[in-house]
Design a protein around this motif. Structure first.
Motif, mmCIF file in Angstrom:
data_model
loop_
_atom_site.group_PDB
_atom_site.id
_atom_site.type_symbol
_atom_site.label_atom_id
_atom_site.label_comp_id
_atom_site.label_asym_id
_atom_site.label_seq_id
_atom_site.Cartn_x
_atom_site.Cartn_y
_atom_site.Cartn_z
ATOM 1 N N ALA A 39 0.847 -1.196 0.000
ATOM 2 C CA ALA A 39 0.000 0.000 0.000
ATOM 3 C C ALA A 39 0.883 1.246 0.000
ATOM 4 C CB ALA A 39 -0.919 -0.007 1.222
ATOM 5 N N GLU A 40 1.898 1.224 0.849
ATOM 6 C CA GLU A 40 2.822 2.356 0.930
ATOM 7 C C GLU A 40 3.571 2.525 -0.406
ATOM 8 O OE1 GLU A 40 5.588 1.853 4.114
ATOM 9 O OE2 GLU A 40 6.369 3.895 3.968
ATOM 10 N N ALA A 81 2.566 1.650 -3.364
ATOM 11 C CA ALA A 81 1.636 2.157 -4.379
ATOM 12 C C ALA A 81 1.481 3.670 -4.271
ATOM 13 C CB ALA A 81 0.277 1.469 -4.231
ATOM 14 N N GLU A 82 1.472 4.174 -3.049
ATOM 15 C CA GLU A 82 1.336 5.621 -2.888
ATOM 16 C C GLU A 82 2.587 6.353 -3.389
ATOM 17 O OE1 GLU A 82 0.082 6.372 1.141
ATOM 18 O OE2 GLU A 82 -1.990 5.779 0.674
ATOM 19 N N TYR A 136 -0.143 -5.957 -7.521
ATOM 20 C CA TYR A 136 0.215 -4.533 -7.433
ATOM 21 C C TYR A 136 -0.420 -3.755 -8.589
ATOM 22 C CZ TYR A 136 3.095 -0.361 -8.031
ATOM 23 O OH TYR A 136 3.511 0.931 -8.216
ATOM 24 N N LEU A 155 -3.969 -3.287 -7.918
ATOM 25 C CA LEU A 155 -4.166 -2.250 -6.895
ATOM 26 C C LEU A 155 -4.059 -0.854 -7.522
ATOM 27 C CD1 LEU A 155 -4.424 -1.258 -3.946
ATOM 28 C CD2 LEU A 155 -1.942 -1.536 -3.736
ATOM 29 N N MET A 214 -6.829 2.075 -7.403
ATOM 30 C CA MET A 214 -6.583 3.396 -6.808
ATOM 31 C C MET A 214 -6.748 4.506 -7.843
ATOM 32 S SD MET A 214 -6.294 2.566 -3.744
ATOM 33 C CE MET A 214 -6.097 4.250 -3.160
ATOM 34 N N SER A 228 0.294 4.053 5.247
ATOM 35 C CA SER A 228 -0.336 4.554 4.013
ATOM 36 C C SER A 228 -1.691 5.104 4.414
ATOM 37 C CB SER A 228 -0.511 3.415 3.009
ATOM 38 O OG SER A 228 -1.444 2.470 3.519
ATOM 39 N N THR A 257 -7.562 4.085 3.096
ATOM 40 C CA THR A 257 -8.268 3.530 1.936
ATOM 41 C C THR A 257 -7.313 2.744 1.022
ATOM 42 O OG1 THR A 257 -8.096 5.736 0.953
ATOM 43 C CG2 THR A 257 -10.239 5.090 1.843
ATOM 44 N N THR A 258 -6.064 3.171 0.929
ATOM 45 C CA THR A 258 -5.099 2.419 0.121
ATOM 46 C C THR A 258 -4.848 1.062 0.771
ATOM 47 O OG1 THR A 258 -4.015 4.530 -0.372
ATOM 48 C CG2 THR A 258 -2.857 2.536 -1.029
ATOM 49 N N TRP A 259 -4.669 1.083 2.085
ATOM 50 C CA TRP A 259 -4.444 -0.163 2.838
ATOM 51 C C TRP A 259 -5.628 -1.112 2.671
ATOM 52 C CZ3 TRP A 259 -7.186 -1.978 7.174
ATOM 53 C CH2 TRP A 259 -6.592 -3.054 7.871
ATOM 54 N N THR A 262 -5.801 -2.621 -0.729
ATOM 55 C CA THR A 262 -4.801 -3.675 -0.913
ATOM 56 C C THR A 262 -5.370 -5.029 -0.491
ATOM 57 O OG1 THR A 262 -3.049 -2.084 -0.478
ATOM 58 C CG2 THR A 262 -2.467 -4.395 -0.269
#
Lengths: 79, 201
Positions: A34-35, A37-38, A67, A70, A74, B71, B74-76, B79
């Motif tokens: 998640a991190e 991806a940001e 990924y 994801l 997003m 993060s 919502t991103t978490w 995932t």
């Protein structure tokens, strides 16, 4: 005896020649994805820790597929 | 990344009143929107986002105490939802494929030479493929051959692990170790990775 077709041979050659040490397993990668991806979505420079995630993704088609899925999700939220 | 307010998701989802219900509905809508993009054009569209969003939502709520704030929430959460959706898509896609069908009747690889317009290039490729064949036979275990073979047939390590009673981390390591052995074998045989890549590009 099973023959590999041209695409499979290219894939196998690619898998072998791009192999690098990998400090993560798939669970470790999932915990940081998640991190990561940001970082990608915000076009931020990767930290050393995020580069390790990138290295796993470059070698694990399974995690890379998740990924990319994801990122699709997003990007849909920001569309 | 989301335009949704990221404040207090955890508190709202853990409260006991209408706040929690509203937060769950909001999160469900967000996940459904993202999963709609995820499910599109993957594994033959065999999974509808509506079919997996509830399971995804339950998993997010179940894991909420593991959210560390590294993060956006919502991103978490997305995932986790994407993992649920992709796993279901992979499971359905490979459901009717047995390991026996995939691996045929032998664990051996036959790497046929690829005819090339350049005579010298063809000879080089033949040498590399012959070396690869020998390395596969001499360096890899039967399990590694199976795992690599399945991967080359498009089966994700997650599915291979499930079908063989293993786990994803173990199969990934099995394949990675096989790749390292083959790469080292090439180097010992006098071939460098960059040269091989260039030849087969």
């Amino acid at each position: 005896m099973t023959s590999l077709d041209k695409n499979q041979i290219q894939t196998l050659i690619g898998l072998v020649t791009t192999t690098q040490p990998d400090q993560l397993n798939c669970d470790d990668c999932f915990g940081q994805i998640a991190e990561f991806a940001e970082y990608a979505l915000e076009d931020r420079e990767l930290t050393e820790g995020m580069k390790i995630v990138q290295q796993h993704l470059s070698q694990c088609p399974c995690c890379k597929g998740e990924y990319e899925a994801l990122l699709d999700a997003m990007q849909e939220l920001t569309a | 990344m989301s335009t949704v307010n990221q404040d207090n998701w955890v508190d709202r989802l853990k409260s006991d009143d209408d706040v929690r219900d509203r937060a769950i509905q909001e999160l469900r809508a967000i996940l459904l929107r993202g999963l709609t993009a995820t499910c599109r054009s993957r594994y033959g569209n065999k999974v509808s986002p509506e079919d997996v969003v509830q399971d995804a939502l339950l998993k997010v709520l179940d894991k909420i105490d593991t959210f560390e704030g590294r993060s956006k929430f919502t991103t978490w959460a997305m995932t986790i939802a994407v993992r649920v959706a992709i796993s279901e898509m992979r499971r359905k896609h490979f459901r009717d494929i047995s390991m026996n069908d995939l691996l045929n009747d032998s664990m051996k690889f036959e790497v046929a030479a690829d005819p090339s317009p350049e005579p010298g290039e063809e000879e080089q490729k033949t040498g590399i493929l012959s070396t690869l064949q020998e390395l596969i036979e001499s360096k890899l275990t039967d399990k590694q051959k199976d795992a690599v073979h399945s991967l080359l047939n498009g089966m994700p390590v997650e599915v291979f692990a499930e079908k063989t009673g293993s786990n994803r981390n173990a199969v990934y390591k099995l394949v990675h170790d096989a790749r390292v052995k083959l790469k080292q074998g090439f180097e010992q045989a006098g071939y460098q990775a960059e040269d091989i890549k260039a030849l087969f590009a």
